[in-house]
Every structure is written in structure tokens, then in C-alpha cells.
Design a protein around this motif. Structure first.
Motif, PDB file in Angstrom:
ATOM      1  N   THR A  88       0.836  -1.187   0.000  1.00 45.30           N
ATOM      2  CA  THR A  88       0.000   0.000   0.000  1.00 45.30           C
ATOM      3  C   THR A  88       0.877   1.246   0.000  1.00 45.30           C
ATOM      4  N   ARG A  89       0.311   2.354  -0.442  1.00 41.19           N
ATOM      5  CA  ARG A  89       1.042   3.611  -0.513  1.00 41.19           C
ATOM      6  C   ARG A  89       0.799   4.428   0.756  1.00 41.19           C
ATOM      7  N   THR A  90       1.851   5.049   1.270  1.00 41.57           N
ATOM      8  CA  THR A  90       1.753   5.933   2.419  1.00 41.57           C
ATOM      9  C   THR A  90       2.349   7.287   2.045  1.00 41.57           C
ATOM     10  N   ALA A  91       2.323   8.204   2.984  1.00 41.78           N
ATOM     11  CA  ALA A  91       2.876   9.534   2.720  1.00 41.78           C
ATOM     12  C   ALA A  91       4.371   9.469   2.456  1.00 41.78           C
ATOM     13  N   ASP A  92       5.050   8.448   3.016  1.00 40.17           N
ATOM     14  CA  ASP A  92       6.503   8.347   2.876  1.00 40.17           C
ATOM     15  C   ASP A  92       6.953   7.422   1.757  1.00 40.17           C
ATOM     16  N   GLY A  93       6.047   6.640   1.201  1.00 42.44           N
ATOM     17  CA  GLY A  93       6.440   5.700   0.160  1.00 42.44           C
ATOM     18  C   GLY A  93       5.508   4.514   0.092  1.00 42.44           C
ATOM     19  N   VAL A  94       6.065   3.345  -0.127  1.00 41.76           N
ATOM     20  CA  VAL A  94       5.286   2.114  -0.279  1.00 41.76           C
ATOM     21  C   VAL A  94       5.706   1.128   0.809  1.00 41.76           C
ATOM     22  N   THR A  95       4.730   0.469   1.382  1.00 44.17           N
ATOM     23  CA  THR A  95       5.022  -0.474   2.465  1.00 44.17           C
ATOM     24  C   THR A  95       4.071  -1.657   2.405  1.00 44.17           C
ATOM     25  N   LEU A  96       4.418  -2.711   3.089  1.00 43.04           N
ATOM     26  CA  LEU A  96       3.555  -3.888   3.182  1.00 43.04           C
ATOM     27  C   LEU A  96       2.349  -3.555   4.045  1.00 43.04           C
ATOM     28  N   ASP A  97       1.165  -3.869   3.559  1.00 50.48           N
ATOM     29  CA  ASP A  97      -0.059  -3.727   4.351  1.00 50.48           C
ATOM     30  C   ASP A  97      -0.164  -4.973   5.224  1.00 50.48           C
ATOM     31  N   THR A  98       0.456  -4.891   6.379  1.00 54.08           N
ATOM     32  CA  THR A  98       0.616  -6.073   7.224  1.00 54.08           C
ATOM     33  C   THR A  98      -0.717  -6.661   7.656  1.00 54.08           C
ATOM     34  N   ALA A  99      -1.633  -5.807   8.072  1.00 52.54           N
ATOM     35  CA  ALA A  99      -2.927  -6.306   8.550  1.00 52.54           C
ATOM     36  C   ALA A  99      -3.691  -7.007   7.427  1.00 52.54           C
ATOM     37  N   ALA A 100      -3.688  -6.416   6.230  1.00 52.33           N
ATOM     38  CA  ALA A 100      -4.392  -7.037   5.112  1.00 52.33           C
ATOM     39  C   ALA A 100      -3.744  -8.355   4.720  1.00 52.33           C
ATOM     40  N   PHE A 101      -2.411  -8.394   4.710  1.00 52.41           N
ATOM     41  CA  PHE A 101      -1.710  -9.641   4.379  1.00 52.41           C
ATOM     42  C   PHE A 101      -2.059 -10.719   5.396  1.00 52.41           C
ATOM     43  N   ALA A 102      -1.985 -10.368   6.681  1.00 52.61           N
ATOM     44  CA  ALA A 102      -2.240 -11.354   7.730  1.00 52.61           C
ATOM     45  C   ALA A 102      -3.659 -11.895   7.642  1.00 52.61           C
ATOM     46  N   GLU A 103      -4.607 -11.038   7.332  1.00 52.59           N
ATOM     47  CA  GLU A 103      -5.995 -11.482   7.234  1.00 52.59           C
ATOM     48  C   GLU A 103      -6.188 -12.416   6.042  1.00 52.59           C
ATOM     49  N   SER A 104      -5.556 -12.119   4.927  1.00 49.79           N
ATOM     50  CA  SER A 104      -5.732 -12.930   3.720  1.00 49.79           C
ATOM     51  C   SER A 104      -5.032 -14.278   3.818  1.00 49.79           C
ATOM     52  N   ARG A 105      -4.037 -14.377   4.679  1.00 46.80           N
ATOM     53  CA  ARG A 105      -3.234 -15.614   4.772  1.00 46.80           C
ATOM     54  C   ARG A 105      -3.280 -16.207   6.184  1.00 46.80           C
ATOM     55  N   ARG A 106      -4.319 -15.905   6.928  1.00 48.17           N
ATOM     56  CA  ARG A 106      -4.342 -16.247   8.348  1.00 48.17           C
ATOM     57  C   ARG A 106      -4.144 -17.734   8.597  1.00 48.17           C
ATOM     58  N   ALA A 107      -4.802 -18.597   7.849  1.00 47.11           N
ATOM     59  CA  ALA A 107      -4.674 -20.037   8.099  1.00 47.11           C
ATOM     60  C   ALA A 107      -3.232 -20.491   7.923  1.00 47.11           C
ATOM     61  N   THR A 108      -2.569 -19.999   6.881  1.00 47.25           N
ATOM     62  CA  THR A 108      -1.167 -20.360   6.653  1.00 47.25           C
ATOM     63  C   THR A 108      -0.283 -19.833   7.770  1.00 47.25           C
ATOM     64  N   VAL A 109      -0.489 -18.577   8.150  1.00 43.48           N
ATOM     65  CA  VAL A 109       0.330 -17.980   9.204  1.00 43.48           C
ATOM     66  C   VAL A 109       0.141 -18.733  10.521  1.00 43.48           C
ATOM     67  N   GLU A 110      -1.092 -19.079  10.824  1.00 44.42           N
ATOM     68  CA  GLU A 110      -1.363 -19.815  12.063  1.00 44.42           C
ATOM     69  C   GLU A 110      -0.675 -21.175  12.065  1.00 44.42           C
ATOM     70  N   PHE A 111      -0.730 -21.879  10.932  1.00 43.36           N
ATOM     71  CA  PHE A 111      -0.102 -23.195  10.876  1.00 43.36           C
ATOM     72  C   PHE A 111       1.412 -23.086  11.017  1.00 43.36           C
ATOM     73  N   VAL A 112       2.019 -22.165  10.278  1.00 40.59           N
ATOM     74  CA  VAL A 112       3.479 -21.986  10.353  1.00 40.59           C
ATOM     75  C   VAL A 112       3.886 -21.654  11.778  1.00 40.59           C
ATOM     76  N   HIS A 113       3.151 -20.759  12.411  1.00 44.24           N
ATOM     77  CA  HIS A 113       3.487 -20.359  13.782  1.00 44.24           C
ATOM     78  C   HIS A 113       3.370 -21.549  14.737  1.00 44.24           C
ATOM     79  N   ALA A 114       2.295 -22.323  14.630  1.00 47.99           N
ATOM     80  CA  ALA A 114       2.093 -23.465  15.521  1.00 47.99           C
ATOM     81  C   ALA A 114       3.159 -24.530  15.312  1.00 47.99           C
ATOM     82  N   LEU A 115       3.457 -24.843  14.057  1.00 45.19           N
ATOM     83  CA  LEU A 115       4.433 -25.884  13.765  1.00 45.19           C
ATOM     84  C   LEU A 115       5.827 -25.500  14.257  1.00 45.19           C
ATOM     85  N   LEU A 116       6.260 -24.300  13.920  1.00 43.32           N
ATOM     86  CA  LEU A 116       7.622 -23.898  14.274  1.00 43.32           C
ATOM     87  C   LEU A 116       7.768 -23.672  15.773  1.00 43.32           C
ATOM     88  N   THR A 117       6.730 -23.172  16.412  1.00 40.88           N
ATOM     89  CA  THR A 117       6.786 -22.988  17.865  1.00 40.88           C
ATOM     90  C   THR A 117       6.900 -24.329  18.575  1.00 40.88           C
TER      91      THR A 117
END
Length: 296
Positions: A88-117
Motif C-alpha cells: 500500500t502507498r503511504t505519505a513516505d512511500g510504499v510499504t507492506l499492508d501487514t494487517a491485510a496480508f495477515a488477514e488474507s493468509r491467516r490459516a497459513t500464518v497460524e499453521f506456520v506459527h504453531a508448527l515452528l513454535t
């Protein structure tokens, strides 16, 4: 969960982030360029092809640089990152929209976190001696052997004898599922996909190689330098994996680790333990990243 939400913490000037991007691309092309050249020649490589065939991260994706969360890319050329919906674009440049990414990939993120932990809480179990590769060719006809362009060091009969005389203790499902039908009952463990989190342990070579998989499963949230670190560790682990295999790869420059001997088993365990230690901070970095994404 102790991780704090990911926040924008740094603005990188255009020349700074472009230098980092160029350095990353040059780093991984050490591996991707030869892979492309082999493909053009129709040449197979039983060790290195694995990194681009079993793992689904294409060379072009590996070469692509992403800064990870909490980084803003300044300058007009940063706008090219908007082609990916995670940015996404911000006043300073371009950055990862962390919240949107996490929401779209939540199942994958949850599995990776559980397995590696779960994996990180366990002590490395050593002493499997890489016999999963032997179990993958047990009692197979020569034309059925996966890497049949390369001979078996001990021949088919000798290879089968090693499997029959050994205690096979493979707990990694994605290795176990390639065992031959005759070899599978010989494994002291019977891992399944459902028990993956329960069985994974940091001494397993495949668990170490899979840090690369979990890093790119979180792409583009994973900083590309971390992806490259995981990839390079996977390359070196794969080399041991195949050195300890029943294949004779001397013509490719790989000295065998003769796990059918006491000396070879001792070498395997030493190197296996070293890789487990090398993988520890990479695993923790991915745990921290996935935890922060879940908290975003």
C-alpha cells in the motif's frame, strides 16, 4: 502470544533499498542461474533440483526482493511494488499492508506459527542416519529408483540389506510418504499429515530444509534476506542428505557419507547436530514474524 504488532519502523531511501535488492538478487543467482542453464541443457541434478522441484518457490520468486514488514520504500521506483496486493502507498512511500496480508493468509500464518513454535520447544533427536533415502528405494527395480541415472553404491541387494539391518526412525511425514510399500512398515514411527505438529523436531534434516518452505509460504511478508538464509541452509542440508543416501554421486563431486559404517554414522550425527543449531535462529525469526503477523 508475546509478539507485538508489526509497525512501520524504518523508511529506506531509494538508493539504499535498491542496493539491498541488487545484493539479494546477486546472492541467489549463484543458485538460480546454474539451475536455468541445466534446464536448458535438459540436465538433471539429483541434489540441487530438489530445491526447485520439491519446493514450489520458483527461481524468479526467489530472486525477487521484498523488505518485509515495518519498512517503507521511498522514491518513485517503489511504486512498482504496488503491483502486488500486499503493498500500500503511504505519505513516505510504499510499504507492506501487514494487517491485510495477515488477514488474507491467516490459516497459513497460524499453521506456520504453531508448527515452528512446537518444533522449537523440543530437543534435537539425532541418529536417524539419513536412512529415509534408503527406504525410498528399498526393494525397487532399477527402473523404479527415483534417481536411476546414478548407481546405488552398494547395489540393490546391498542397499536392501542396510535397510533390513537398521532401525529406521523417520518422523517427518513428507519424507516418510515416499517410502516404498515394503519399507513403510519398517519405520518405528508412522507419521501422518495430521500429526505433523506433534512429530516435528529440530534435529530432522527435512525440518531444517523446510525452514525455506515456511519462509516463502509467508512471502512477501518474509524479508528476502531471511528467505535467502533459509534457502542457503537448505542447500547445504540437502547436500548431506544426498551424501548419506545410497546413491553414488562421486561424478558430481559429492563424497559419500557412508552411514552403513560406524564412522559414517558418527559424521552424519555431527553434521546433523550442527545444522540443527544453525536452523535455530532462523526458526525463531520465522516464529517471531508469524507471531507478529497474527497480532497485526
Amino acid at each position: 502470544m508475546n509478539s507485538l504488532p508489526v509497525r512501520e519502523t524504518a523508511v529506506l531511501a531509494e538508493d539504499e533499498w535498491q542496493a539491498r535488492r541488487a545484493a539479494h538478487t546477486a546472492r541467489v543467482r549463484r543458485w538460480t542461474d546454474p539451475h536455468h542453464e541445466r534446464k536448458q541443457r535438459g540436465e538433471k541434478h539429483p541434489v540441487l533440483d530438489f530445491l526447485f522441484s520439491y519446493y514450489s518457490h520458483r527461481p524468479a520468486r526467489l530472486e525477487r526482493w521484498h523488505p518485509g514488514p515495518g519498512v517503507v520504500l521511498a522514491g518513485e521506483s517503489a511504486l512498482e511494488y504496488l503491483r502486488w496486493p500486499a503493498y500500500t502507498r503511504t505519505a513516505d512511500g510504499v510499504t507492506l499492508d501487514t494487517a491485510a496480508f495477515a488477514e488474507s493468509r491467516r490459516a497459513t500464518v497460524e499453521f506456520v506459527h504453531a508448527l515452528l513454535t512446537a518444533t522449537a520447544t523440543r530437543q534435537p533427536r539425532l541418529g536417524c542416519f539419513g536412512l529415509h533415502e534408503w527406504a525410498m528405494v528399498y526393494r525397487q527395480r532399477p527402473d523404479q529408483v527415483r534417481h536411476n541415472a546414478w548407481p546405488l553404491r552398494l547395489g540393490g541387494t546391498g542397499t536392501d540389506a542396510v535397510v533390513e539391518s537398521a532401525s529406521i526412525r523417520c518422523g517427518h511425514f513428507d519424507a516418510f510418504r515416499f517410502f516404498t510399500q515394503d519399507a513403510a512398515p519398517r519405520n518405528t514411527l508412522q507419521p501422518t499429515r495430521a500429526t505433523q505438529v506433534e512429530f516435528e523436531q529440530p534435529g530432522c534434516l527435512h525440518a531444517g530444509m523446510d525452514l525455506f518452505k515456511w519462509s516463502y509460504k509467508l512471502d512477501p511478508a518474509t524479508p528476502s534476506e531471511l528467505v535467502a538464509d533459509c534457502f542457503e541452509l537448505a542447500v547445504r542440508i540437502r547436500e548431506l542428505d544426498m551424501q548419506a543416501s545410497p546413491y553414488d554421486l562421486a561424478t558430481l563431486g559429492y563424497r559419500p557419507v557412508r552411514v552403513e559404517t560406524e564412522r559414517g554414522r558418527a559424521e552424519y550425527v555431527r553434521r546433523q547436530a550442527a545444522f540443527a543449531e544453525e536452523g535455530r535462529p532462523l526458526r525463531q525469526a520465522l516464529i517471531d514474524l508469524s507471531g507478529a503477523l497474527l497480532a497485526a
